[in-house]
Design a protein around this motif. Structure first.
Motif: not given
Length: 859
Positions: A623-624, A814-815, A849-852, A855-859
């Motif tokens: 979630p985060e 990833e699936e 580390w950076q989220p792929p 996982l990034r929330p949509a803008v």
């Protein structure tokens, strides 16, 4: 005669004709013309007195040539053996002694075979006139008449003398007979001379029919000092007339110099003119043996009365004559109910009537019998006793009575059976122990060798039993072992041997096998049988599994010790393979066992040498979309053996107990590492540390965690302890208390490998846990296996309903991550995110580390 004669030598036989022997002539004396007996007659020959020569001529009645005929003869009563006369026919005897003889002669046939028909002629030689029986009889009559004449005269003279001595001899004989029969001696005491005249029977030669008498004068008759005053007083009373008789029993010096008891009785037999006693006479008897026998009788009677063994005397008809008090105590029969009854009163139903008949027959035949025998008390109860019976001879040497001694050995036999049981059986489970197992296994090998069968030995060890025993207590552990023993015996059946070697180790001996696979089938049944919990008391049950090693005769070993060793080796391999399974022995296992032993020895030095280290695998919050924790994992790099995986050395550490020290080191190391990272700005990071079953059940885990938190100074809620599902659920009551104590410290608790055990939702609800970690076995087939997808989604939903955080392990694709995020999984951990990393590398990975994009929330 001038031709050729042919004959067959094999058809030539001896002549069957045997000519008879006849007397041809007989001559007595020197006149050859007189006295010749008639031809062909075997008349009796009378040889008168004075005829010194007897000549005989014999011949065989053979009308053919007789040159081959031989003769032999003998005179029975004169000759000792046959006399071979050759072809001669004349026989001569000179000066034959007077008497009666039998002349015998035999001849041969033409082939030299002796004729069994012989010539037999009685011969009588008259004695001289002076030796004639009539002459001898006349001389004897004359001598007898002369002797009778002299004898009559002597008889008349002796008859007069006998008349004078008859009465004296009769009196002497009566006196000797009386002394001999009574065993007493006559004494005569001269009061004036103080001389004691004694006369006693001489019985030194008991074989002689005559009764001898010895008389002597004793002036030194010594009375024992202790008895002298009493004897003197008794004699004084008699002499004064106060006592009709002198009666005394006292000690006197014997001729051998010893003191002997004498019973004396007498009276005054002569007085002087004034009426004073002069002589006292009477009899005395040696009563030393009687007093000794009486004393022995009293002692024997007292001994019999005080004996713990029962003693009974019975006659030749087996009728009771006497018993001692111990007999009444042992059998319950008083004396008045036993005397006069037969010994069959005590016969037990444990023996056939023939047994008692044979016993009594043996006692009558040999005079003794001993052995174990069942007897029956008055109340009907039976007891086992040791009976010794023997004959008692009377004074004449005849069989009079029998004496029997009975010892109650019921308790002794019971104790022997208990000792035998303790020597061969396990007292806790009542199964055969190692000693009896070795004996039965040896016999099974002999039978298998004889019939060509196989034998399998199954070595069982209960998984994690020590942890359960330490947590529940030894009493509960004993009940679990008894329940496990019952489960084992019920599963394999009574025809196979189940034994307990000690602790939680059991063995099963399977006989009459054709293939080793049959042993594996039994092992599978045993493992399946232990899937159901063991009911060891009314309130609790526990699920426990066995690890089984199998060795087979003759494939793996020929002797019991090797079979047991190989089965033990295979059992350890089964434990190393993950427990709750079985392994059949192979020679390669010995190499593995040696390697395990080498690694186990090296493991004891890892902390001192600093060979252990921790690596860290990041955990991602879906979630985060950030890394919010790491799991600390143990690694061992040995200089001798290289990198050893945790799956290999952690079980060894648990078996040896080193996991307590290693676990405490890992806890401090992880907390100190988190403190360093917090100092570098990662103050929102948590660390997870795995806790083994031994730490949870045997160690003082809350105190150890409190020390690590105190030394490192990290917040307690930043530390999470991971416990496997099987450890938590194996003893939920005990682990619940420990986990509650940990929660009171403020640390978080997670259930690792969830889904591989048998969790109870009721326990999960009561346990103070924060996180469920789904086992990677369910994650690896996500998006491919609908069942795993259903299980995983159900676990997530169930955990959230209980207010628990959910972590998925082993995420590699990833699936899989997308499926988990779509179904509300809180965190993931696996190669998709990162492998376990060294501390410095892990710190750098987290910082960079950076989220792929996914996982990034949509803008």
């Amino acid at each position: 005669m001038r031709g050729l004669n042919l004959f067959d030598p094999t058809r030539i036989a001896d002549s069957r004709y045997t000519p008879p022997v006849r007397l041809l002539g007989a001559w007595i004396g020197s006149d050859t013309s007189a006295g010749a007996s008639a031809l062909w007659q075997s008349a009796k020959l009378e040889v008168p007195d004075g005829a010194g020569i007897l000549r005989l001529r014999i011949g065989a009645l053979d009308f053919g040539p007789n040159s081959g005929i031989r003769y032999r003869y003998r005179m029975d009563g004169f000759d000792r053996d046959w006399i071979d006369n050759g072809p001669r026919q004349d026989i001569t005897y000179t000066r034959l002694p007077p008497g009666r003889y039998l002349f015998r002669a035999q001849s041969t046939n033409r082939d030299g075979v002796w004729n069994t028909q012989e010539l037999r002629i009685p011969v009588s030689v008259d004695p001289p006139l002076w030796r004639h029986p009539l002459a001898i009889a006349a001389a004897a009559l004359a001598a007898l008449g002369l002797l009778l004449s002299f004898g009559w005269r002597w008889h008349v003279a002796r008859q007069r003398e006998r008349g004078y001595f008859t009465q004296i001899r009769e009196r002497e004989e009566r006196l000797k007979l009386a002394l001999w029969a009574s065993g007493e001696q006559f004494w005569d005491y001269d009061l004036q001379r103080r001389e004691l005249h004694r006369m006693r029977v001489d019985d030194h030669n008991p074989q002689s029919p005559d009764i001898g008498v010895q008389a002597d004068i004793a002036d030194d008759h010594e009375i024992h000092p202790d008895d002298l005053s009493r004897v003197t007083e008794l004699l004084r009373k008699h002499l004064k007339g106060d006592a009709a008789l002198f009666l005394s029993e006292h000690r006197m010096r014997t001729p051998k110099g010893e003191w002997g008891w004498v019973r004396a009785r007498g009276r005054v037999v002569e007085r002087d003119a004034e009426g004073h006693p002069v002589r006292v006479a009477g009899t005395g008897r040696d009563v030393t043996a009687i007093r000794s026998a009486e004393r022995e009788r009293r002692i024997s009677s007292e001994v019999l009365r005080s004996m713990a063994e029962a003693v009974a005397v019975f006659d030749r008809d087996f009728v009771f004559v006497s018993i001692n008090p111990a007999f009444s105590r042992m059998t319950g029969y008083p004396e008045n109910e036993v005397i006069g009854q037969t010994t069959g009163l005590l016969d037990s139903r444990q023996h056939d009537p023939e047994f008692y008949s044979d016993m009594r027959a043996e006692l009558q035949r040999s005079g003794r019998w001993s052995g174990e025998i069942w007897q029956q008390r008055k109340d009907g109860n039976e007891f086992l006793c040791w009976l010794q019976a023997s004959i008692v001879l009377d004074s004449s040497g005849q069989r009079g009575h029998y004496v029997a001694v009975l010892t109650d050995i019921t308790d002794q036999k019971r104790a022997e059976q208990e000792l035998r049981y303790l020597a061969n059986y396990d007292t806790l489970t009542s199964l055969p122990n190692r000693t009896l197992l070795s004996e039965r296994l040896s016999r099974a090998i002999v039978r298998a060798r004889r019939h060509g069968h196989r034998i399998a030995l199954l070595f069982l060890d209960l998984d994690r039993f020590k942890d359960i025993n330490d947590s529940l207590g030894h009493a509960a552990g004993d009940r679990i072992l008894r329940a496990a023993a019952v489960r084992l015996q019920e599963t394999v059946g009574a025809e196979h041997t189940v034994a307990r070697l000690g602790g939680d180790e059991f063995t099963v001996v399977l006989e009459n096998l054709d293939t080793p696979e049959q042993a594996e089938d039994v092992a599978r049944r045993l493992i399946k049988a232990f899937e159901a919990p063991l009911d060891f008391d009314e309130r609790h049950d526990v699920a426990i599994s066995p690890s089984i090693g199998i060795s087979v005769y003759p494939d793996h070993a020929q002797v019991p010790t090797d079979l047991l060793k190989h089965a033990d080796t295979a059992m350890y391999q089964a434990k190393a393979a993950g427990r709750r399974t079985f392994m059949r022995y192979t020679e390669a296992m010995d190499v593995e066992i040696r390697q395990r032993a080498t690694i186990s020895a090296a493991l004891r030095k890892v902390l001192d040498r600093g060979e252990l280290r921790l690596v860290y695998q990041p955990r991602l919050s879906l979630p985060e979309a950030r890394i919010n924790g790491v799991e600390a994992l143990l690694r061992w790099n040995s200089p001798e053996h290289g990198n050893i995986p945790p799956s290999e050395f952690i079980p060894l550490a648990e078996e040896s107990g080193l996991i307590l020290e290693i676990g405490e080191w890992a806890m401090r190391e992880a907390c100190n590492r988190l403190r360093q990272w917090r100092q570098q700005g990662l103050d929102q990071l948590s660390v997870s540390v795995n806790v083994s079953a031994i730490q949870l059940l045997r160690g003082d885990l809350p105190k150890m965690v409190a020390r690590a938190l105190s030394e490192s100074g990290i917040p307690p809620w930043r530390l999470e302890l991971e416990l496997t599902e099987s450890v938590v659920m194996s003893n939920a009551a005990h682990t619940s208390n420990t986990m509650q104590a940990l929660r009171e410290l403020g640390v978080a608790l997670a259930v690792d490998d969830f889904g591989t055990g048998y969790s109870s939702l009721a326990y999960l609800k009561r346990l103070p846990i924060n996180t469920l970690k789904i086992d990677k076995e369910f994650i690896s087939d996500l998006t491919r296996d609908p069942d795993d997808e259903a299980i995983t989604s159900t676990v997530i939903t169930m955990a959230h309903s209980l207010g628990l955080n959910v972590v998925a392990e082993g995420v590699e694709l990833e699936e899989q991550m997308e499926f988990l995020r779509a179904h509300g999984c809180d965190e993931i951990q696996g190669y998709w995110l990162a492998r376990p990393l060294e501390a410095d590398v892990c710190l750098k990975f987290i910082q960079e580390w950076q989220p792929p994009e996914s996982l990034r929330p949509a803008v």
